[in-house]
Design an enzyme around this catalytic site. Sequence first.
Site, PDB file in Angstrom:
ATOM      1  N   ARG A 159     -19.865  19.573 -13.827  1.00 18.14           N
ATOM      2  CA  ARG A 159     -19.704  19.696 -15.271  1.00 18.14           C
ATOM      3  C   ARG A 159     -19.841  21.162 -15.699  1.00 18.14           C
ATOM      4  NH1 ARG A 159     -23.720  16.697 -19.491  1.00 18.14           N
ATOM      5  NH2 ARG A 159     -25.175  18.115 -18.481  1.00 18.14           N
ATOM      6  N   ASP A 206     -24.913   9.753 -32.053  1.00 16.03           N
ATOM      7  CA  ASP A 206     -25.654  10.768 -31.305  1.00 16.03           C
ATOM      8  C   ASP A 206     -24.743  11.988 -31.161  1.00 16.03           C
ATOM      9  OD1 ASP A 206     -26.818  12.378 -29.357  1.00 16.03           O
ATOM     10  OD2 ASP A 206     -27.632  10.694 -28.225  1.00 16.03           O
ATOM     11  N   PHE A 243     -25.411   8.088 -23.190  1.00 15.37           N
ATOM     12  CA  PHE A 243     -26.479   8.676 -22.382  1.00 15.37           C
ATOM     13  C   PHE A 243     -27.550   7.607 -22.153  1.00 15.37           C
ATOM     14  CE2 PHE A 243     -30.188  11.391 -21.604  1.00 15.37           C
ATOM     15  CZ  PHE A 243     -29.655  12.255 -20.652  1.00 15.37           C
ATOM     16  N   TYR A 281     -31.377  22.003 -28.148  1.00 12.53           N
ATOM     17  CA  TYR A 281     -31.537  22.882 -26.976  1.00 12.53           C
ATOM     18  C   TYR A 281     -30.234  23.104 -26.223  1.00 12.53           C
ATOM     19  CZ  TYR A 281     -32.423  18.131 -25.222  1.00 12.53           C
ATOM     20  OH  TYR A 281     -32.356  16.794 -24.992  1.00 12.53           O
ATOM     21  N   LYS A 282     -29.157  22.375 -26.604  1.00  7.65           N
ATOM     22  CA  LYS A 282     -27.880  22.551 -25.900  1.00  7.65           C
ATOM     23  C   LYS A 282     -27.074  23.646 -26.609  1.00  7.65           C
ATOM     24  CE  LYS A 282     -27.787  17.608 -24.640  1.00  7.65           C
ATOM     25  NZ  LYS A 282     -28.149  17.636 -23.235  1.00  7.65           N
TER      26      LYS A 282
HETATM   27  C1  LIG Z   1     -26.431  12.197 -25.519  1.00  8.09           C
HETATM   28  C2  LIG Z   1     -27.892  12.377 -25.267  1.00  8.09           C
HETATM   29  N1  LIG Z   1     -28.761  11.546 -25.865  1.00  8.09           N
HETATM   30  C3  LIG Z   1     -30.095  11.651 -25.652  1.00  8.09           C
HETATM   31  C4  LIG Z   1     -30.615  12.602 -24.805  1.00  8.09           C
HETATM   32  C5  LIG Z   1     -32.098  12.681 -24.579  1.00  8.09           C
HETATM   33  O1  LIG Z   1     -32.653  13.730 -25.270  1.00  8.09           O
HETATM   34  P1  LIG Z   1     -34.215  14.102 -25.191  1.00  8.09           P
HETATM   35  O2  LIG Z   1     -34.531  14.406 -23.768  1.00  8.09           O
HETATM   36  O3  LIG Z   1     -34.336  15.306 -26.064  1.00  8.09           O
HETATM   37  O4  LIG Z   1     -34.987  12.953 -25.711  1.00  8.09           O
HETATM   38  C6  LIG Z   1     -29.739  13.498 -24.178  1.00  8.09           C
HETATM   39  C7  LIG Z   1     -30.267  14.539 -23.260  1.00  8.09           C
HETATM   40  O5  LIG Z   1     -29.577  15.321 -22.687  1.00  8.09           O
HETATM   41  C8  LIG Z   1     -28.348  13.366 -24.397  1.00  8.09           C
HETATM   42  O6  LIG Z   1     -27.473  14.176 -23.791  1.00  8.09           O
END
Ligand SMILES: Cc1ncc(COP(=O)(O)O)c(C=O)c1O
Length: 397
Positions: A356, A184, A113, A209-210
């Site tokens: 998705r 992660d 990400f 939150y997911k």
């Molecule tokens: C794999 C991954 N890492 C990091 C993040 C970023 O998270 P945040 O916006 O809570 O900092 C996300 C957000 O969807 C994500 O999917």
Amino acid sequence: MTDFAATKAMFDLPEDVIYLDGNSLGPLPLAASDRVSDMMVKEWGQMLITGWNKAGWMGLPTGLGDRIGRLIGAETGTVVTGDTLSIKVYQAVASALELCRDRKVVLSDNGNFPSDLYMVDGLLRSLGPDYELRVVAPEDVAANITDDVAVLMLTEVDYRSGRIHDMKALTELAHANGTVTVWDLAHSAGAIPVDLSGCNADFAVGCTYKYLNGGPGAPAFIYVAPRLTDRARPALSGWLGHEAPFAFDLDYRPGSGIERMRVGTPPILQMTALSAAMDIWDMADMADVRAKSIDLTELFIARVEGTCPELELASPRDPQQRGSQVSFRFTEGYAAMQALIARGVIGDFRAPDIMRFGFTPLYIDARDVERAVEILADIMQNRLWDAPEFKVRQRVT
Ligand SMILES: Cc1ncc(COP(=O)(O)O)c(C=O)c1O
């Protein structure tokens, strides 16, 4: 056996919606509204600042951490919640780098990400010009764990395709090379069984939150292996990670155990909503969740491929290699997703062409999947996506 009919009944799902986006933002647990309202009125309202002690607010970050820990194979006392995932990525990688001072490379992959890569880029810039973020293709990660790599930072389940990295094998390879791992789990926690302890993982981070359904802006979590906690120095050395926050010493001394990964004042309203969501998770067994998730994704793929030949599978075909989401490529994917949402089937779109769909057994069943594909097939076969209103890009896709 998890009672999925019972868990489904515990969510506030709009009547005409089939929600296939719990991999982005989980729905509202029915109990959360009253729980948050009670917390506001009875605790914040009546207890005022005494709520930190009387209502146990100060213990929420670790209490919730332990409940999340059960879902990700973490030992009690190794997970704490707070901040956002981007912040937790920074914290984990900074501490991991400090454990490996003679090396200057962070290895990641281009399926990660972007925020993870951005955070590390910012961290390394502040550390100096000899630090490097090395980004390779996901399939080349193993071959690139070379003896200059301090930290291997990967997202276990790819946010676009759902492809799963082999946490155990890569962690073993990394350790054999003297490399520290940061995983992660944003698309893993509540989606697939995770065994941090069994994989001997070093650091892990994730969001709530997911799949965990903690609500928009719900806090993130961080895990540090117990063998490392006392050596992992927090780079974000906030007062609540101090050994004695209320001594108000001018010098920072990290707290004991996972508490040192706390930074500042925890978001109690969000944590209260998350605690209602975790009550539902307490009823679930991850092995049952995984088995149902695989059934749902297999059904979805078979039905879509049977009715929508324009859509090309972008997720691994082997369910063992796939998380709890399915992605399809379609050049007009954005418009097709907007058309679907207009018909009550909510998924999302990731540029350039990925549609998705997330499958969340706590509240999605086979009937939902069948109905969603019927609507998708109607949209594709009749080119219903080809309308100007579906092509206007909104801020959040
Ligand atoms: C794999 C991954 N890492 C990091 C993040 C970023 O998270 P945040 O916006 O809570 O900092 C996300 C957000 O969807 C994500 O999917």
